[in-house]
Design a protein around this motif. Structure first.
Motif, PDB file in Angstrom:
ATOM      1  N   GLY A   1       0.867  -1.235  -0.037  1.00  0.00           N
ATOM      2  CA  GLY A   1      -0.100   0.191  -0.100  1.00  0.00           C
ATOM      3  C   GLY A   1       0.857   1.251  -0.063  1.00  0.00           C
ATOM      4  O   GLY A   1       0.585   2.141  -0.792  1.00  0.00           O
TER       5      GLY A   1
ATOM      6  N   GLN B   1       2.848  13.938  -9.715  1.00  0.00           N
ATOM      7  CA  GLN B   1       3.919  14.923 -10.000  1.00  0.00           C
ATOM      8  C   GLN B   1       4.616  14.965 -11.483  1.00  0.00           C
ATOM      9  O   GLN B   1       4.559  15.905 -12.343  1.00  0.00           O
TER      10      GLN B   1
ATOM     11  N   PHE C   1       3.628   9.467  -9.810  1.00  0.00           N
ATOM     12  CA  PHE C   1       2.759   9.632 -11.052  1.00  0.00           C
ATOM     13  C   PHE C   1       2.251  11.094 -11.358  1.00  0.00           C
ATOM     14  O   PHE C   1       2.163  11.603 -12.183  1.00  0.00           O
TER      15      PHE C   1
ATOM     16  N   ASN D   1       1.808  15.992 -13.965  1.00  0.00           N
ATOM     17  CA  ASN D   1       1.675  17.474 -13.981  1.00  0.00           C
ATOM     18  C   ASN D   1       2.900  18.071 -14.729  1.00  0.00           C
ATOM     19  O   ASN D   1       2.701  19.139 -15.530  1.00  0.00           O
TER      20      ASN D   1
ATOM     21  N   LEU E   1       2.397   1.740  -3.386  1.00  0.00           N
ATOM     22  CA  LEU E   1       1.434   2.152  -4.247  1.00  0.00           C
ATOM     23  C   LEU E   1       1.016   3.818  -3.986  1.00  0.00           C
ATOM     24  O   LEU E   1       1.263   4.433  -5.114  1.00  0.00           O
ATOM     25  N   VAL E   2       0.996   4.207  -2.878  1.00  0.00           N
ATOM     26  CA  VAL E   2       0.916   5.572  -2.497  1.00  0.00           C
ATOM     27  C   VAL E   2       2.109   6.456  -3.202  1.00  0.00           C
ATOM     28  O   VAL E   2       1.995   7.458  -3.808  1.00  0.00           O
TER      29      VAL E   2
ATOM     30  N   VAL F   1       1.823   6.695  -6.774  1.00  0.00           N
ATOM     31  CA  VAL F   1       0.554   7.557  -7.135  1.00  0.00           C
ATOM     32  C   VAL F   1       1.256   9.133  -7.123  1.00  0.00           C
ATOM     33  O   VAL F   1       0.841   9.865  -7.881  1.00  0.00           O
ATOM     34  N   ILE F   2       2.011   9.443  -5.811  1.00  0.00           N
ATOM     35  CA  ILE F   2       2.433  10.599  -5.674  1.00  0.00           C
ATOM     36  C   ILE F   2       3.350  10.965  -6.776  1.00  0.00           C
ATOM     37  O   ILE F   2       3.268  11.910  -7.669  1.00  0.00           O
TER      38      ILE F   2
END
Lengths: 243, 156
Positions: A12, A24, A22, A27, A15-16, A19-20
């Motif tokens: 988990g 960044q 990705f 963007n 994964l987090v 995600v962070i």
């Protein structure tokens, strides 16, 4: 059981982090408008200019609307801005004949922008026109100079133009005006400050100059328009703020 | 028990993921436009000839118009826009052995050597609308050693 829970927990967390990361990266890589007009979909100039919005409007109506709202310039159809009467300094009875000359309308625009972040861009427009009494064909290269190349990427479209002389009896018949789109993209998050951008005229590439010269009649005169230029051709000032 | 644990973990992960997106939201921005929509920056150049043509080789020279008359300018630039303008001049390439200078009077006061970089000349800064600035050129032809020995002033 404990090991399994621990593994799921670690997965988990990974994964987090992913995600962070990705979010960044995403963007940074994706360019998106700093702001959007009524139409959120990016449209070509052709599409913008061919919207039905101006169908039943007179030149005077469009001028008035434009003078109170610069943002509509990108949508104003060619049939309006090709009319010399569109420009406030045009006086049919006071035209100076000349061999070279051009300019921009408007010549200056400024924006206040808040939270201009990496990857965002803003588009600004101006009209580059041959001076009313100029009888030659002028080749121009256009470049938007930034006050900070580390922060901004700039593009100009079209970047090389052939300005035809104005035909007063049929202004739509020659390309004596071009709508120029300038895009400013943030390479980094833009700190608070004042940033100046200048549209510059330069000599077109040799290839383009040859192409331009081949388009005109042998009796007409082709000029490198950038031989004489103005320091304040078109200036854009960005005031950046962060919340 | 296991199912309950899995549900808890899934809820926890969902919360974490949502939190991550909350930390990095799609950037919101605000702007206002300030503009001077009536400004136009056109100018018009009038000259005695379509181009400033010259050839030079040592002490042989030919300059158009081929008349030495310092009283008339080669051309002028008029501000046909409606804001003050600063004019700059440049040439495409520098000709070896020829130095081309520009001023706004026939005495060639404070001449500026014209090069490939645009340069303002005397009187060409902040020209008001309808204002005009003259262009007097002076070509200096050098011999091989770079010693400029000839001076020609462009005129009509």
């Amino acid at each position: 059981m404990k090991n399994k829970t621990l593994l799921i927990g670690i997965a988990g967390i990974i994964l987090v982090i992913f995600v962070i990361f990705f979010a960044q990266t995403h963007n940074k890589e994706k360019e998106m408008p700093l702001f959007e007009l009524e139409n959120s979909k990016e449209m070509s100039l052709f599409e913008l200019e061919n919207s039905k919005e101006f169908d039943n409007k007179s030149l005077e109506d469009v001028k008035k609307e434009y003078e109170s709202n610069y943002s509509i310039l990108q949508k104003i159809p060619r049939k309006f801005y090709m009319m010399p009467e569109f420009y406030p300094n045009f006086d049919r009875n006071n035209i100076i004949k000349g061999i070279l000359g051009y300019g921009a309308h408007p010549g200056e625009v400024s924006y206040n922008a808040t939270d201009f972040k990496t990857g965002q861009y803003l588009d600004i427009y101006t009209l580059v026109l041959s001076s009313y009494g100029v009888y030659t064909y002028q080749g121009l290269g256009l470049v938007l100079q930034s006050s900070d190349d580390d922060l901004f990427k700039t593009t100009v479209e079209p970047s090389e133009i052939l300005l035809y002389p104005l035909n007063l009896t049929d202004p739509m018949s020659t390309n004596w005006v071009y709508k120029i789109k300038m895009r400013i993209t943030a390479k980094k998050d833009i700190p608070d400050g004042r940033y100046a951008f200048k549209l510059r005229a330069k000599t077109p590439s040799a290839e383009k100059s040859n192409e331009f010269a081949s388009k005109i009649n042998s009796t007409d005169i082709y000029q490198n328009g950038a031989m004489i230029q103005t320091e304040n051709f078109f200036d854009f000032i960005l005031y950046a703020y962060n919340r | 028990m296991v199912k309950t644990m899995n549900k808890k973990i899934m809820v926890l992960m969902a919360v974490l993921i949502i939190s991550a997106y909350a930390v990095y939201p799609a950037a919101a921005a605000a702007f206002t436009v300030n503009y001077q929509v009536t400004s136009t920056t056109t100018f018009t150049v009038q000259t005695a000839s379509p181009a400033l043509n010259f050839t030079g080789n040592g002490q042989a020279q030919n300059i158009w118009p081929n008349v030495r008359n310092a009283d008339n300018s080669w051309g002028n630039v008029t501000n046909t826009g409606n804001v003050a303008l600063t004019f700059k001049a440049n040439i495409d390439t520098i000709h070896s052995g020829i130095r081309l200078a520009l001023s706004n009077d026939s005495a060639m006061t404070d001449p500026k050597n014209i090069s490939v970089s645009p340069l303002a000349w005397r009187g060409s800064s902040n020209v008001p609308p309808a204002g005009k600035v003259d262009m007097y050129f002076q070509a200096n032809y050098g011999i091989a050693d770079g010693n400029y020995v000839q001076t020609l002033t462009v005129g009509t």
